[in-house]
Design a protein around this motif. Structure first.
Motif, PDB file in Angstrom:
ATOM      1  N   GLN A   1     -60.637   6.434 -56.930  1.00 44.72           N
ATOM      2  CA  GLN A   1     -59.493   7.442 -56.457  1.00 44.72           C
ATOM      3  C   GLN A   1     -59.936   8.590 -56.354  1.00 44.72           C
ATOM      4  O   GLN A   1     -60.859   9.119 -57.054  1.00 44.72           O
ATOM      5  CB  GLN A   1     -58.560   7.244 -57.823  1.00 44.72           C
TER       6      GLN A   1
ATOM      7  N   GLY B   1     -54.305   7.229 -54.042  1.00 44.10           N
ATOM      8  CA  GLY B   1     -53.283   6.404 -54.949  1.00 44.10           C
ATOM      9  C   GLY B   1     -53.299   4.822 -54.394  1.00 44.10           C
ATOM     10  O   GLY B   1     -54.484   4.190 -53.971  1.00 44.10           O
ATOM     11  N   ASN B   2     -52.262   4.097 -54.765  1.00 47.74           N
ATOM     12  CA  ASN B   2     -52.426   2.795 -54.333  1.00 47.74           C
ATOM     13  C   ASN B   2     -51.460   2.199 -53.641  1.00 47.74           C
ATOM     14  O   ASN B   2     -51.018   1.066 -53.424  1.00 47.74           O
ATOM     15  CB  ASN B   2     -52.271   2.132 -55.761  1.00 47.74           C
ATOM     16  N   ARG B   3     -50.586   3.019 -52.611  1.00 47.58           N
ATOM     17  CA  ARG B   3     -50.105   2.591 -51.554  1.00 47.58           C
ATOM     18  C   ARG B   3     -50.656   3.015 -50.175  1.00 47.58           C
ATOM     19  O   ARG B   3     -51.331   3.935 -50.076  1.00 47.58           O
ATOM     20  CB  ARG B   3     -48.637   3.326 -51.681  1.00 47.58           C
ATOM     21  N   ARG B   4     -50.167   2.501 -49.128  1.00 48.04           N
ATOM     22  CA  ARG B   4     -50.653   2.787 -47.811  1.00 48.04           C
ATOM     23  C   ARG B   4     -49.788   3.660 -47.315  1.00 48.04           C
ATOM     24  O   ARG B   4     -48.567   3.663 -47.035  1.00 48.04           O
ATOM     25  CB  ARG B   4     -50.498   1.299 -47.070  1.00 48.04           C
ATOM     26  N   LEU B   5     -50.381   4.885 -47.396  1.00 46.56           N
ATOM     27  CA  LEU B   5     -49.502   6.083 -46.936  1.00 46.56           C
ATOM     28  C   LEU B   5     -49.450   6.565 -45.552  1.00 46.56           C
ATOM     29  O   LEU B   5     -50.614   6.101 -44.837  1.00 46.56           O
ATOM     30  CB  LEU B   5     -50.077   7.269 -47.683  1.00 46.56           C
ATOM     31  N   ARG B   6     -48.603   7.079 -44.965  1.00 43.50           N
ATOM     32  CA  ARG B   6     -48.737   7.416 -43.628  1.00 43.50           C
ATOM     33  C   ARG B   6     -49.724   8.516 -43.239  1.00 43.50           C
ATOM     34  O   ARG B   6     -49.807   9.359 -44.717  1.00 43.50           O
ATOM     35  CB  ARG B   6     -47.414   8.140 -43.088  1.00 43.50           C
TER      36      ARG B   6
ATOM     37  N   GLU C   1     -49.754  11.518 -42.150  1.00 45.84           N
ATOM     38  CA  GLU C   1     -49.508  12.853 -42.686  1.00 45.84           C
ATOM     39  C   GLU C   1     -49.105  13.234 -44.378  1.00 45.84           C
ATOM     40  O   GLU C   1     -49.721  14.006 -44.824  1.00 45.84           O
ATOM     41  CB  GLU C   1     -48.329  13.653 -41.810  1.00 45.84           C
ATOM     42  N   THR C   2     -48.763  12.164 -44.771  1.00 40.32           N
ATOM     43  CA  THR C   2     -48.349  12.040 -46.117  1.00 40.32           C
ATOM     44  C   THR C   2     -49.920  11.729 -46.954  1.00 40.32           C
ATOM     45  O   THR C   2     -49.888  12.556 -47.859  1.00 40.32           O
ATOM     46  CB  THR C   2     -47.540  10.676 -46.501  1.00 40.32           C
TER      47      THR C   2
ATOM     48  N   LEU D   1     -51.445  15.186 -47.074  1.00 42.50           N
ATOM     49  CA  LEU D   1     -50.626  16.104 -48.070  1.00 42.50           C
ATOM     50  C   LEU D   1     -51.207  15.837 -49.475  1.00 42.50           C
ATOM     51  O   LEU D   1     -51.449  16.583 -50.279  1.00 42.50           O
ATOM     52  CB  LEU D   1     -49.330  16.348 -47.822  1.00 42.50           C
ATOM     53  N   TYR D   2     -51.433  14.325 -49.589  1.00 41.60           N
ATOM     54  CA  TYR D   2     -51.988  13.742 -50.850  1.00 41.60           C
ATOM     55  C   TYR D   2     -53.032  14.493 -51.484  1.00 41.60           C
ATOM     56  O   TYR D   2     -53.359  14.821 -52.432  1.00 41.60           O
ATOM     57  CB  TYR D   2     -51.955  12.423 -50.908  1.00 41.60           C
TER      58      TYR D   2
END
Lengths: 236, 236
Positions: free
Chosen positions: B172, B212-217, B219-220, B223-224
Protein backbone atom coordinates in the motif's frame (compact mmCIF):
# COMPACT_ATOMS: atom_id res chain seq x y z
CA UNK A 1 -20.47 -3.97 -15.11
CA UNK A 2 -23.28 -1.65 -14.05
CA UNK A 3 -24.98 -2.00 -10.67
CA UNK A 4 -28.62 -1.20 -10.05
CA UNK A 5 -30.11 -0.38 -6.67
CA UNK A 6 -32.99 -1.99 -4.82
CA UNK A 7 -33.35 -1.84 -1.02
CA UNK A 8 -34.55 -5.45 -0.55
CA UNK A 9 -32.93 -8.41 -2.30
CA UNK A 10 -34.14 -11.36 -0.25
CA UNK A 11 -37.04 -12.51 -2.43
CA UNK A 12 -37.48 -14.34 -5.74
CA UNK A 13 -38.65 -11.39 -7.78
CA UNK A 14 -38.19 -7.66 -7.28
CA UNK A 15 -39.61 -4.62 -9.05
CA UNK A 16 -37.16 -1.81 -9.67
CA UNK A 17 -38.23 1.75 -8.82
CA UNK A 18 -39.39 4.02 -11.64
CA UNK A 19 -36.00 5.76 -11.69
CA UNK A 20 -34.01 2.52 -11.77
CA UNK A 21 -36.39 0.99 -14.35
CA UNK A 22 -35.93 4.00 -16.57
CA UNK A 23 -32.17 3.69 -16.28
CA UNK A 24 -32.28 -0.04 -16.96
CA UNK A 25 -34.85 -0.36 -19.75
CA UNK A 26 -34.71 3.07 -21.40
CA UNK A 27 -31.19 4.49 -20.95
CA UNK A 28 -29.25 1.21 -21.07
CA UNK A 29 -31.81 -0.57 -23.30
CA UNK A 30 -31.69 -3.83 -21.38
CA UNK A 31 -33.93 -6.46 -22.96
CA UNK A 32 -36.02 -9.23 -21.36
CA UNK A 33 -33.78 -12.21 -20.70
CA UNK A 34 -30.67 -10.12 -20.02
CA UNK A 35 -28.93 -10.43 -16.66
CA UNK A 36 -28.18 -7.44 -14.43
CA UNK A 37 -26.55 -6.90 -11.03
CA UNK A 38 -28.40 -5.27 -8.16
CA UNK A 39 -27.11 -4.09 -4.78
CA UNK A 40 -29.11 -3.15 -1.69
CA UNK A 41 -26.43 -0.82 -0.30
CA UNK A 42 -26.02 -3.21 2.65
CA UNK A 43 -23.15 -5.21 1.20
CA UNK A 44 -25.25 -7.64 -0.86
CA UNK A 45 -24.99 -8.10 -4.60
CA UNK A 46 -27.64 -10.05 -6.53
CA UNK A 47 -27.72 -11.31 -10.07
CA UNK A 48 -31.11 -11.23 -11.75
CA UNK A 49 -32.85 -11.74 -15.07
CA UNK A 50 -34.96 -8.96 -16.53
CA UNK A 51 -38.47 -10.31 -17.24
CA UNK A 52 -40.21 -7.39 -18.92
CA UNK A 53 -39.43 -4.10 -20.60
CA UNK A 54 -41.42 -1.56 -18.64
CA UNK A 55 -39.70 1.81 -18.35
CA UNK A 56 -41.44 2.36 -15.01
CA UNK A 57 -41.45 -1.08 -13.40
CA UNK A 58 -38.77 -3.57 -14.43
CA UNK A 59 -39.43 -6.99 -12.91
CA UNK A 60 -36.26 -8.90 -12.05
CA UNK A 61 -36.07 -12.59 -11.21
CA UNK A 62 -33.18 -13.03 -8.81
CA UNK A 63 -30.96 -16.03 -9.51
CA UNK A 64 -28.04 -15.53 -7.14
CA UNK A 65 -26.88 -13.49 -4.18
CA UNK A 66 -23.44 -12.75 -2.80
CA UNK A 67 -23.26 -11.36 0.71
CA UNK A 68 -20.47 -9.06 1.90
CA UNK A 69 -19.46 -8.24 -1.66
CA UNK A 70 -16.40 -5.95 -1.41
CA UNK A 71 -17.19 -5.04 2.18
CA UNK A 72 -14.17 -3.64 3.99
CA UNK A 73 -12.66 -4.97 7.18
CA UNK A 74 -12.67 -1.41 8.51
CA UNK A 75 -15.74 0.52 9.52
CA UNK A 76 -15.24 4.24 9.15
CA UNK A 77 -17.74 6.53 10.81
CA UNK A 78 -17.17 10.02 9.45
CA UNK A 79 -18.84 12.88 11.33
CA UNK A 80 -18.60 16.19 9.52
CA UNK A 81 -20.12 19.64 9.74
CA UNK A 82 -22.27 20.58 6.72
CA UNK A 83 -20.76 23.27 4.51
CA UNK A 84 -22.56 26.48 3.53
CA UNK A 85 -22.79 25.30 -0.07
CA UNK A 86 -24.62 21.93 -0.11
CA UNK A 87 -22.94 21.00 -3.44
CA UNK A 88 -19.72 20.51 -1.52
CA UNK A 89 -21.42 17.99 0.78
CA UNK A 90 -22.85 16.15 -2.24
CA UNK A 91 -19.36 15.98 -3.65
CA UNK A 92 -18.10 14.55 -0.35
CA UNK A 93 -20.87 11.94 -0.24
CA UNK A 94 -20.06 10.85 -3.78
CA UNK A 95 -16.29 10.63 -3.41
CA UNK A 96 -16.29 9.17 0.10
CA UNK A 97 -18.53 6.31 -1.07
CA UNK A 98 -16.09 5.63 -3.89
CA UNK A 99 -13.12 5.52 -1.52
CA UNK A 100 -14.92 3.95 1.42
CA UNK A 101 -17.07 5.12 4.34
CA UNK A 102 -19.52 3.06 6.39
CA UNK A 103 -21.41 5.72 8.30
CA UNK A 104 -21.88 9.47 7.79
CA UNK A 105 -23.13 11.85 10.47
CA UNK A 106 -23.62 15.49 9.58
CA UNK A 107 -22.87 17.25 12.85
CA UNK A 108 -24.26 20.69 13.56
CA UNK A 109 -21.51 22.51 15.43
CA UNK A 110 -21.45 25.92 17.09
CA UNK A 111 -19.67 27.43 14.07
CA UNK A 112 -21.50 25.46 11.36
CA UNK A 113 -22.57 27.89 8.65
CA UNK A 114 -25.58 25.76 7.74
CA UNK A 115 -27.62 24.20 10.54
CA UNK A 116 -29.57 21.87 8.23
CA UNK A 117 -29.12 19.63 5.20
CA UNK A 118 -31.47 17.83 2.83
CA UNK A 119 -30.76 14.30 4.06
CA UNK A 120 -33.03 12.66 1.49
CA UNK A 121 -31.11 14.40 -1.29
CA UNK A 122 -27.82 13.20 0.21
CA UNK A 123 -29.17 9.63 0.20
CA UNK A 124 -30.13 9.94 -3.47
CA UNK A 125 -26.64 11.22 -4.27
CA UNK A 126 -25.29 8.27 -2.29
CA UNK A 127 -27.30 5.72 -4.28
CA UNK A 128 -26.09 7.26 -7.52
CA UNK A 129 -22.48 7.13 -6.29
CA UNK A 130 -22.96 3.51 -5.20
CA UNK A 131 -24.04 2.50 -8.70
CA UNK A 132 -21.32 4.47 -10.43
CA UNK A 133 -18.48 3.18 -8.33
CA UNK A 134 -19.62 -0.46 -8.22
CA UNK A 135 -19.65 -0.65 -4.47
CA UNK A 136 -22.34 -2.28 -2.38
CA UNK A 137 -22.20 -0.21 0.77
CA UNK A 138 -24.44 2.82 1.15
CA UNK A 139 -23.39 4.53 4.38
CA UNK A 140 -26.04 5.07 7.01
CA UNK A 141 -26.63 8.86 7.10
CA UNK A 142 -27.98 11.05 9.87
CA UNK A 143 -27.96 14.65 11.12
CA UNK A 144 -27.24 15.36 14.78
CA UNK A 145 -26.22 18.30 16.89
CA UNK A 146 -22.63 18.02 18.13
CA UNK A 147 -23.84 17.42 21.69
CA UNK A 148 -26.33 14.72 20.65
CA UNK A 149 -23.62 13.09 18.57
CA UNK A 150 -21.38 12.84 21.63
CA UNK A 151 -24.19 11.49 23.81
CA UNK A 152 -25.08 8.83 21.23
CA UNK A 153 -21.65 7.90 19.89
CA UNK A 154 -19.02 9.36 22.22
CA UNK A 155 -18.77 6.30 24.44
CA UNK A 156 -18.26 3.57 21.81
CA UNK A 157 -15.08 1.53 21.97
CA UNK A 158 -13.46 2.47 18.66
CA UNK A 159 -10.48 4.53 17.47
CA UNK A 160 -11.79 8.07 17.90
CA UNK A 161 -10.10 10.98 16.16
CA UNK A 162 -10.95 14.66 16.03
CA UNK A 163 -9.25 16.80 13.38
CA UNK A 164 -8.68 20.40 14.22
CA UNK A 165 -6.27 23.19 13.45
CA UNK A 166 -4.23 23.45 16.62
CA UNK A 167 -0.68 24.41 15.72
CA UNK A 168 0.72 22.87 18.89
CA UNK A 169 -0.54 19.44 17.85
CA UNK A 170 1.89 17.50 15.66
CA UNK A 171 0.09 14.13 15.46
CA UNK A 172 -0.76 13.27 11.88
CA UNK A 173 -3.70 10.97 11.12
CA UNK A 174 -1.51 9.15 8.60
CA UNK A 175 0.92 8.14 11.38
CA UNK A 176 -1.69 6.70 13.71
CA UNK A 177 -1.53 2.97 14.30
CA UNK A 178 -4.97 1.50 13.70
CA UNK A 179 -5.40 -1.69 15.71
CA UNK A 180 -9.20 -1.88 15.93
CA UNK A 181 -11.37 -2.24 12.87
CA UNK A 182 -13.68 0.61 13.79
CA UNK A 183 -12.65 4.21 13.35
CA UNK A 184 -14.50 7.44 14.02
CA UNK A 185 -13.26 10.74 12.58
CA UNK A 186 -14.70 14.17 13.38
CA UNK A 187 -14.27 17.10 10.98
CA UNK A 188 -15.40 20.57 12.04
CA UNK A 189 -16.80 23.54 10.12
CA UNK A 190 -14.70 26.19 8.33
CA UNK A 191 -14.59 28.18 11.58
CA UNK A 192 -13.33 25.05 13.37
CA UNK A 193 -14.71 23.44 16.52
CA UNK A 194 -15.39 25.71 19.48
CA UNK A 195 -13.27 25.42 22.61
CA UNK A 196 -16.21 23.79 24.40
CA UNK A 197 -16.62 21.21 21.62
CA UNK A 198 -12.93 20.33 21.81
CA UNK A 199 -13.20 19.89 25.58
CA UNK A 200 -16.20 17.59 25.15
CA UNK A 201 -14.26 15.48 22.63
CA UNK A 202 -11.34 15.25 25.07
CA UNK A 203 -13.77 14.14 27.76
CA UNK A 204 -14.79 11.26 25.47
CA UNK A 205 -11.11 10.40 24.82
CA UNK A 206 -10.91 11.48 21.20
CA UNK A 207 -7.35 11.75 19.88
CA UNK A 208 -6.56 15.09 18.28
CA UNK A 209 -4.95 14.72 14.84
CA UNK A 210 -3.78 16.87 11.96
CA UNK A 211 -4.72 16.21 8.35
CA UNK A 212 -1.49 17.15 6.59
CA UNK A 213 -0.06 20.61 7.10
CA UNK A 214 -2.48 22.81 5.22
CA UNK A 215 -5.75 24.27 6.31
CA UNK A 216 -8.16 22.25 4.17
CA UNK A 217 -11.73 23.06 3.37
CA UNK A 218 -14.24 21.00 5.31
CA UNK A 219 -15.17 18.63 2.49
CA UNK A 220 -11.55 18.20 1.39
CA UNK A 221 -10.62 17.38 4.98
CA UNK A 222 -13.36 14.72 5.03
CA UNK A 223 -12.09 13.13 1.87
CA UNK A 224 -8.52 13.34 3.12
CA UNK A 225 -9.58 11.27 6.14
CA UNK A 226 -11.27 8.65 3.95
CA UNK A 227 -8.17 8.37 1.76
CA UNK A 228 -5.68 7.99 4.60
CA UNK A 229 -7.85 5.42 6.39
CA UNK A 230 -8.66 3.45 3.21
CA UNK A 231 -5.02 2.47 2.92
CA UNK A 232 -5.02 1.29 6.51
CA UNK A 233 -8.29 -0.60 6.13
CA UNK A 234 -6.69 -3.93 5.34
CA UNK A 235 -3.73 -3.76 7.69
CA UNK A 236 -5.32 -5.58 10.61
CA UNK B 1 -7.45 36.66 3.66
CA UNK B 2 -7.82 36.60 -0.12
CA UNK B 3 -4.82 36.04 -2.39
CA UNK B 4 -4.45 37.60 -5.82
CA UNK B 5 -2.22 36.26 -8.57
CA UNK B 6 0.53 37.97 -10.52
CA UNK B 7 3.38 36.04 -12.20
CA UNK B 8 6.15 38.54 -11.28
CA UNK B 9 6.53 40.05 -7.83
CA UNK B 10 10.10 41.33 -7.84
CA UNK B 11 9.46 45.00 -8.65
CA UNK B 12 8.14 48.09 -6.85
CA UNK B 13 4.83 48.32 -8.64
CA UNK B 14 2.81 45.74 -10.52
CA UNK B 15 -0.33 45.93 -12.64
CA UNK B 16 -2.87 43.17 -12.10
CA UNK B 17 -4.34 41.47 -15.18
CA UNK B 18 -7.82 42.49 -16.31
CA UNK B 19 -9.33 39.40 -14.67
CA UNK B 20 -7.55 39.97 -11.36
CA UNK B 21 -8.29 43.71 -11.44
CA UNK B 22 -11.95 42.97 -11.97
CA UNK B 23 -11.94 40.59 -9.05
CA UNK B 24 -10.08 43.07 -6.84
CA UNK B 25 -11.75 46.39 -7.66
CA UNK B 26 -15.19 45.33 -8.86
CA UNK B 27 -16.13 42.08 -7.12
CA UNK B 28 -14.35 42.66 -3.81
CA UNK B 29 -14.66 46.50 -4.00
CA UNK B 30 -11.13 47.15 -2.79
CA UNK B 31 -10.43 50.86 -2.51
CA UNK B 32 -7.21 52.84 -3.12
CA UNK B 33 -5.06 52.69 -0.02
CA UNK B 34 -6.21 49.19 0.97
CA UNK B 35 -3.63 46.43 1.31
CA UNK B 36 -3.90 43.10 -0.55
CA UNK B 37 -1.81 39.92 -0.78
CA UNK B 38 -0.46 38.64 -4.07
CA UNK B 39 1.26 35.34 -4.90
CA UNK B 40 3.23 34.43 -8.00
CA UNK B 41 2.54 30.69 -7.72
CA UNK B 42 6.26 30.12 -7.10
CA UNK B 43 6.10 30.17 -3.32
CA UNK B 44 6.30 33.95 -2.89
CA UNK B 45 3.69 36.08 -1.16
CA UNK B 46 3.74 39.87 -1.44
CA UNK B 47 1.84 42.54 0.42
CA UNK B 48 0.87 45.58 -1.61
CA UNK B 49 -1.15 48.78 -1.50
CA UNK B 50 -3.80 49.40 -4.14
CA UNK B 51 -3.10 52.76 -5.82
CA UNK B 52 -6.06 53.19 -8.15
CA UNK B 53 -9.51 51.80 -8.80
CA UNK B 54 -9.40 50.66 -12.39
CA UNK B 55 -11.52 47.54 -13.02
CA UNK B 56 -9.11 46.55 -15.80
CA UNK B 57 -5.71 47.54 -14.47
CA UNK B 58 -5.20 47.75 -10.72
CA UNK B 59 -1.80 49.20 -9.87
CA UNK B 60 -0.28 47.75 -6.72
CA UNK B 61 2.69 49.19 -4.84
CA UNK B 62 4.49 46.26 -3.22
CA UNK B 63 5.63 46.88 0.35
CA UNK B 64 6.80 43.45 1.48
CA UNK B 65 7.64 40.01 0.21
CA UNK B 66 7.85 36.65 1.95
CA UNK B 67 9.63 33.86 0.12
CA UNK B 68 8.77 30.18 0.58
CA UNK B 69 5.43 31.01 2.14
CA UNK B 70 3.83 27.69 3.13
CA UNK B 71 6.09 25.74 0.79
CA UNK B 72 6.23 22.06 1.71
CA UNK B 73 9.35 20.09 2.51
CA UNK B 74 8.10 17.42 0.11
CA UNK B 75 7.99 17.76 -3.63
CA UNK B 76 5.27 15.62 -5.17
CA UNK B 77 5.38 15.06 -8.91
CA UNK B 78 2.05 13.54 -9.92
CA UNK B 79 1.87 12.00 -13.40
CA UNK B 80 -1.64 11.05 -14.40
CA UNK B 81 -3.48 10.01 -17.54
CA UNK B 82 -6.15 12.52 -18.67
CA UNK B 83 -9.73 11.29 -18.23
CA UNK B 84 -12.29 11.23 -21.04
CA UNK B 85 -14.27 13.98 -19.32
CA UNK B 86 -11.97 17.01 -18.87
CA UNK B 87 -14.10 18.28 -15.95
CA UNK B 88 -12.71 15.45 -13.86
CA UNK B 89 -9.14 16.64 -14.55
CA UNK B 90 -10.12 20.20 -13.62
CA UNK B 91 -11.48 18.84 -10.37
CA UNK B 92 -8.20 17.02 -9.75
CA UNK B 93 -6.14 20.15 -10.48
CA UNK B 94 -8.25 22.16 -8.06
CA UNK B 95 -8.26 19.68 -5.19
CA UNK B 96 -4.64 18.55 -5.58
CA UNK B 97 -3.47 22.17 -5.33
CA UNK B 98 -5.47 22.55 -2.14
CA UNK B 99 -3.92 19.42 -0.63
CA UNK B 100 -0.47 19.82 -2.14
CA UNK B 101 1.26 18.95 -5.41
CA UNK B 102 4.41 20.51 -6.84
CA UNK B 103 4.39 19.18 -10.41
CA UNK B 104 1.68 17.73 -12.64
CA UNK B 105 2.36 15.77 -15.80
CA UNK B 106 -0.57 14.59 -17.87
CA UNK B 107 0.71 11.35 -19.37
CA UNK B 108 -0.76 9.98 -22.57
CA UNK B 109 -0.80 6.20 -22.11
CA UNK B 110 -1.70 3.41 -24.50
CA UNK B 111 -5.16 3.10 -22.93
CA UNK B 112 -5.78 6.82 -22.34
CA UNK B 113 -9.28 7.66 -23.55
CA UNK B 114 -8.28 11.23 -24.35
CA UNK B 115 -4.91 11.86 -26.02
CA UNK B 116 -4.98 15.63 -25.44
CA UNK B 117 -5.93 18.23 -22.84
CA UNK B 118 -6.32 22.00 -22.84
CA UNK B 119 -3.24 22.79 -20.77
CA UNK B 120 -3.91 26.54 -20.73
CA UNK B 121 -7.35 25.88 -19.28
CA UNK B 122 -5.82 23.63 -16.61
CA UNK B 123 -3.41 26.44 -15.69
CA UNK B 124 -6.30 28.88 -15.34
CA UNK B 125 -8.12 26.40 -13.10
CA UNK B 126 -4.88 26.08 -11.15
CA UNK B 127 -4.56 29.84 -10.59
CA UNK B 128 -8.15 29.98 -9.40
CA UNK B 129 -7.53 27.09 -6.99
CA UNK B 130 -4.35 28.77 -5.75
CA UNK B 131 -6.25 31.91 -4.83
CA UNK B 132 -9.15 30.06 -3.24
CA UNK B 133 -7.03 27.80 -1.09
CA UNK B 134 -4.52 30.47 0.00
CA UNK B 135 -1.52 28.54 -1.20
CA UNK B 136 1.41 30.01 -3.08
CA UNK B 137 2.49 27.07 -5.19
CA UNK B 138 1.11 26.63 -8.70
CA UNK B 139 2.38 23.26 -9.92
CA UNK B 140 4.34 23.19 -13.15
CA UNK B 141 2.08 21.46 -15.68
CA UNK B 142 2.96 19.61 -18.88
CA UNK B 143 1.62 16.94 -21.25
CA UNK B 144 3.89 14.11 -22.34
CA UNK B 145 3.53 10.69 -23.89
CA UNK B 146 4.26 7.89 -21.42
CA UNK B 147 7.49 7.04 -23.23
CA UNK B 148 8.70 10.67 -23.30
CA UNK B 149 7.83 10.97 -19.63
CA UNK B 150 10.05 8.01 -18.83
CA UNK B 151 12.91 9.33 -20.96
CA UNK B 152 12.73 12.77 -19.32
CA UNK B 153 11.90 11.82 -15.73
CA UNK B 154 12.46 8.07 -15.32
CA UNK B 155 16.09 8.39 -14.22
CA UNK B 156 15.74 10.98 -11.45
CA UNK B 157 16.79 9.99 -7.94
CA UNK B 158 13.47 10.26 -6.09
CA UNK B 159 10.93 7.89 -4.54
CA UNK B 160 9.16 6.55 -7.63
CA UNK B 161 5.78 4.84 -7.34
CA UNK B 162 3.45 3.45 -9.96
CA UNK B 163 -0.13 2.65 -8.93
CA UNK B 164 -1.83 -0.14 -10.77
CA UNK B 165 -4.46 -2.76 -10.19
CA UNK B 166 -2.42 -5.93 -9.83
CA UNK B 167 -4.14 -8.23 -7.35
CA UNK B 168 -0.89 -10.01 -6.50
CA UNK B 169 0.64 -6.75 -5.25
CA UNK B 170 -0.09 -6.06 -1.58
CA UNK B 171 2.09 -2.97 -1.04
CA UNK B 172 0.00 0.00 0.00
CA UNK B 173 1.21 3.54 -0.73
CA UNK B 174 0.19 4.51 2.80
CA UNK B 175 2.67 2.00 4.27
CA UNK B 176 5.67 3.16 2.27
CA UNK B 177 8.47 4.78 4.24
CA UNK B 178 9.33 8.10 2.61
CA UNK B 179 12.94 9.01 3.35
CA UNK B 180 13.66 11.39 0.47
CA UNK B 181 11.80 14.65 0.07
CA UNK B 182 10.96 14.08 -3.56
CA UNK B 183 8.23 11.69 -4.61
CA UNK B 184 6.90 10.74 -8.01
CA UNK B 185 3.55 8.95 -8.40
CA UNK B 186 2.15 7.55 -11.64
CA UNK B 187 -1.60 6.99 -12.10
CA UNK B 188 -2.85 5.24 -15.22
CA UNK B 189 -6.04 5.57 -17.28
CA UNK B 190 -9.33 3.78 -16.51
CA UNK B 191 -8.12 0.83 -18.63
CA UNK B 192 -4.91 0.77 -16.55
CA UNK B 193 -1.33 0.78 -17.81
CA UNK B 194 -0.41 -1.65 -20.58
CA UNK B 195 1.93 -4.54 -19.87
CA UNK B 196 4.67 -2.76 -21.82
CA UNK B 197 4.21 0.42 -19.78
CA UNK B 198 4.49 -1.54 -16.54
CA UNK B 199 7.68 -3.18 -17.79
CA UNK B 200 9.16 0.21 -18.67
CA UNK B 201 8.34 1.51 -15.18
CA UNK B 202 10.02 -1.55 -13.66
CA UNK B 203 13.08 -0.88 -15.83
CA UNK B 204 13.26 2.59 -14.24
CA UNK B 205 12.88 1.07 -10.76
CA UNK B 206 9.42 2.33 -9.95
CA UNK B 207 7.83 0.64 -6.92
CA UNK B 208 4.39 -0.81 -7.61
CA UNK B 209 1.82 0.25 -5.02
CA UNK B 210 -1.87 -0.08 -4.30
CA UNK B 211 -4.12 2.85 -3.42
CA UNK B 212 -6.42 1.25 -0.88
CA UNK B 213 -8.41 -1.81 -1.86
CA UNK B 214 -10.96 -0.45 -4.27
CA UNK B 215 -10.68 0.24 -7.93
CA UNK B 216 -10.77 4.04 -7.94
CA UNK B 217 -11.50 6.32 -10.84
CA UNK B 218 -8.42 7.96 -12.28
CA UNK B 219 -8.95 11.39 -10.74
CA UNK B 220 -9.94 9.92 -7.36
CA UNK B 221 -6.77 7.82 -7.41
CA UNK B 222 -4.73 10.96 -8.08
CA UNK B 223 -6.29 12.76 -5.15
CA UNK B 224 -5.87 9.69 -2.97
CA UNK B 225 -2.12 9.83 -3.68
CA UNK B 226 -1.95 13.54 -2.79
CA UNK B 227 -3.80 12.92 0.49
CA UNK B 228 -1.66 10.00 1.62
CA UNK B 229 1.58 11.79 0.76
CA UNK B 230 0.49 15.12 2.30
CA UNK B 231 0.49 13.51 5.74
CA UNK B 232 3.99 12.18 5.14
CA UNK B 233 5.26 15.51 3.81
CA UNK B 234 6.61 16.73 7.12
CA UNK B 235 7.94 13.46 8.49
CA UNK B 236 11.53 13.85 7.29
Amino acid sequence: MQFFYHPHLFSDNIVLSAEESNHCAKALRKKPGEYIFITDGKGNLAKGKLLNRDWNACVIHLVGLQENYGVRKMELHLAISPTKNPDRMEWLVEKSIEIGVEKLTFIICEHSERPRLDLERMKRVGISALKQSNTTWLPYMEILSYRDFMIQHGDVQVHKFIAWCDDSNEKQLTDQLITMNKVMLLIGPEGDFSEEEIQLAKHYHFTEVKLGNRRLRTETAGLYGCCVLAGKAEEK
